[in-house]
Design an enzyme around this catalytic site. Structure first.
Site, PDB file in Angstrom:
ATOM      1  N   LYS A   1       0.822  -1.215   0.000  1.00 31.57           N
ATOM      2  CA  LYS A   1       0.000   0.000   0.000  1.00 31.57           C
ATOM      3  C   LYS A   1       0.864   1.277   0.000  1.00 31.57           C
ATOM      4  CE  LYS A   1      -3.792  -2.313   2.488  1.00 31.57           C
ATOM      5  NZ  LYS A   1      -4.802  -2.179   3.557  1.00 31.57           N
TER       6      LYS A   1
ATOM      7  N   TYR B   1     -12.656  -2.826  -3.065  1.00 34.80           N
ATOM      8  CA  TYR B   1     -13.277  -2.579  -1.758  1.00 34.80           C
ATOM      9  C   TYR B   1     -14.811  -2.641  -1.805  1.00 34.80           C
ATOM     10  CZ  TYR B   1      -8.644  -1.259   0.000  1.00 34.80           C
ATOM     11  OH  TYR B   1      -7.334  -1.262   0.397  1.00 34.80           O
TER      12      TYR B   1
ATOM     13  N   ASN C   1      -2.035   0.015   7.136  1.00 33.31           N
ATOM     14  CA  ASN C   1      -1.492  -1.267   7.607  1.00 33.31           C
ATOM     15  C   ASN C   1      -0.599  -1.948   6.556  1.00 33.31           C
ATOM     16  OD1 ASN C   1      -3.486  -2.021   5.870  1.00 33.31           O
ATOM     17  ND2 ASN C   1      -4.627  -3.282   7.322  1.00 33.31           N
TER      18      ASN C   1
ATOM     19  N   HIS D   1      -1.970  -5.470   1.718  1.00 32.19           N
ATOM     20  CA  HIS D   1      -3.220  -6.227   1.615  1.00 32.19           C
ATOM     21  C   HIS D   1      -2.901  -7.612   1.064  1.00 32.19           C
ATOM     22  CE1 HIS D   1      -7.325  -7.289   0.381  1.00 32.19           C
ATOM     23  NE2 HIS D   1      -6.772  -7.715  -0.729  1.00 32.19           N
TER      24      HIS D   1
ATOM     25  N   GLU E   1      -9.646 -10.542  -7.174  1.00 35.34           N
ATOM     26  CA  GLU E   1      -8.735  -9.403  -6.992  1.00 35.34           C
ATOM     27  C   GLU E   1      -7.605  -9.427  -8.029  1.00 35.34           C
ATOM     28  OE1 GLU E   1      -7.803  -9.544  -2.785  1.00 35.34           O
ATOM     29  OE2 GLU E   1      -9.885  -9.073  -2.257  1.00 35.34           O
TER      30      GLU E   1
HETATM   31  P1  CMP Z   1      -7.311  -4.766   4.104  1.00 35.56           P
HETATM   32  O1  CMP Z   1      -7.765  -6.006   4.775  1.00 35.56           O
HETATM   33  O2  CMP Z   1      -6.126  -4.760   3.273  1.00 35.56           O
HETATM   34  O3  CMP Z   1      -8.536  -4.208   3.223  1.00 35.56           O
HETATM   35  C1  CMP Z   1      -9.609  -3.556   3.846  1.00 35.56           C
HETATM   36  C2  CMP Z   1      -9.039  -2.467   4.683  1.00 35.56           C
HETATM   37  O4  CMP Z   1      -9.946  -1.678   5.391  1.00 35.56           O
HETATM   38  C3  CMP Z   1      -8.208  -3.086   5.800  1.00 35.56           C
HETATM   39  O5  CMP Z   1      -7.064  -3.648   5.224  1.00 35.56           O
HETATM   40  C4  CMP Z   1      -7.956  -1.896   6.682  1.00 35.56           C
HETATM   41  O6  CMP Z   1      -6.833  -1.155   6.246  1.00 35.56           O
HETATM   42  C5  CMP Z   1      -9.219  -1.074   6.448  1.00 35.56           C
HETATM   43  N1  CMP Z   1     -10.049  -1.061   7.633  1.00 35.56           N
HETATM   44  C6  CMP Z   1     -10.680  -2.103   8.192  1.00 35.56           C
HETATM   45  N2  CMP Z   1     -11.369  -1.693   9.288  1.00 35.56           N
HETATM   46  C7  CMP Z   1     -11.149  -0.345   9.399  1.00 35.56           C
HETATM   47  C8  CMP Z   1     -11.585   0.654  10.313  1.00 35.56           C
HETATM   48  N3  CMP Z   1     -12.392   0.343  11.327  1.00 35.56           N
HETATM   49  N4  CMP Z   1     -11.168   1.916  10.121  1.00 35.56           N
HETATM   50  C9  CMP Z   1     -10.348   2.223   9.080  1.00 35.56           C
HETATM   51  N5  CMP Z   1      -9.909   1.309   8.179  1.00 35.56           N
HETATM   52  C10 CMP Z   1     -10.296   0.044   8.339  1.00 35.56           C
END
Ligand code: CMP
Length: 149
Positions: free
Chosen positions: A10, A50, A113, A116, A127
């Site tokens: 990311k 998403y 984070n 992904h 995906e």
């Molecule tokens: P990822 O699983 O890569 O894809 C969906 C993303 O949504 C996840 O990583 C997080 O980065 C983001 N995400 C999930 N829950 C939250 C939340 N409560 N607030 C902000 N971002 C979120």
């Protein structure tokens, strides 16, 4: 079973200069990178990736973050690649991610984070199709394959 999965390094990783470290971890684990490119995610790609989060309160932030800087998309093949990659990256909320995982070692954030990875074989297929054509996925064997899994 040999599986294919999708991963995305990311914007926060790219901006923090962590891409090489993360790619290296994927390689060192023994997974095979069969596709890799740096791209700017389009609005359409973001909304397809998403789609399941469309109704969530953080959806807008999610899309704007993923489009804020380049990302690196990766197609990965290997034994149980989907679950192996999920364990290698760690829990979604980096504060809870185990040390030794990408998120556990380099992040404290849930939204930023770093990486992904698909959570099922079915989602991986979908995906991968958002970001790669079949012709972009390479066929080759790693020389160390028989020593790894
Ligand atoms: P990822 O699983 O890569 O894809 C969906 C993303 O949504 C996840 O990583 C997080 O980065 C983001 N995400 C999930 N829950 C939250 C939340 N409560 N607030 C902000 N971002 C979120």
């Amino acid at each position: 079973m040999i599986e294919r999965t999708f991963s995305m390094i990311k914007p926060d990783s790219v901006l923090r200069g962590l891409a090489g470290e993360i790619i290296s971890r994927i390689e060192r684990k023994g997974l095979k990178i069969v596709g890799l490119k740096m791209i700017a995610v389009s609005e359409e790609q973001a909304s397809r990736l998403y789609a399941v989060h469309k109704e969530k309160p953080f959806y807008k932030e999610l899309v704007s973050f993923i489009r804020s800087a380049p990302v690196i998309v990766i197609a990965i093949e290997g034994e149980s690649a989907v679950s192996v990659m999920r364990r290698l990256i760690g829990s979604t909320d980096s504060k809870e991610a185990a040390p030794g995982t990408v998120r556990g070692d380099f992040s404290c954030s849930k939204s930023m984070n770093l990486i992904h990875a698909s959570d099922s074989v079915e989602n991986a297929q979908n995906e991968l199709s958002i970001f790669f054509t079949e012709a972009e996925l390479m066929k080759y064997e790693r020389l160390d394959a028989k020593w790894v899994c």
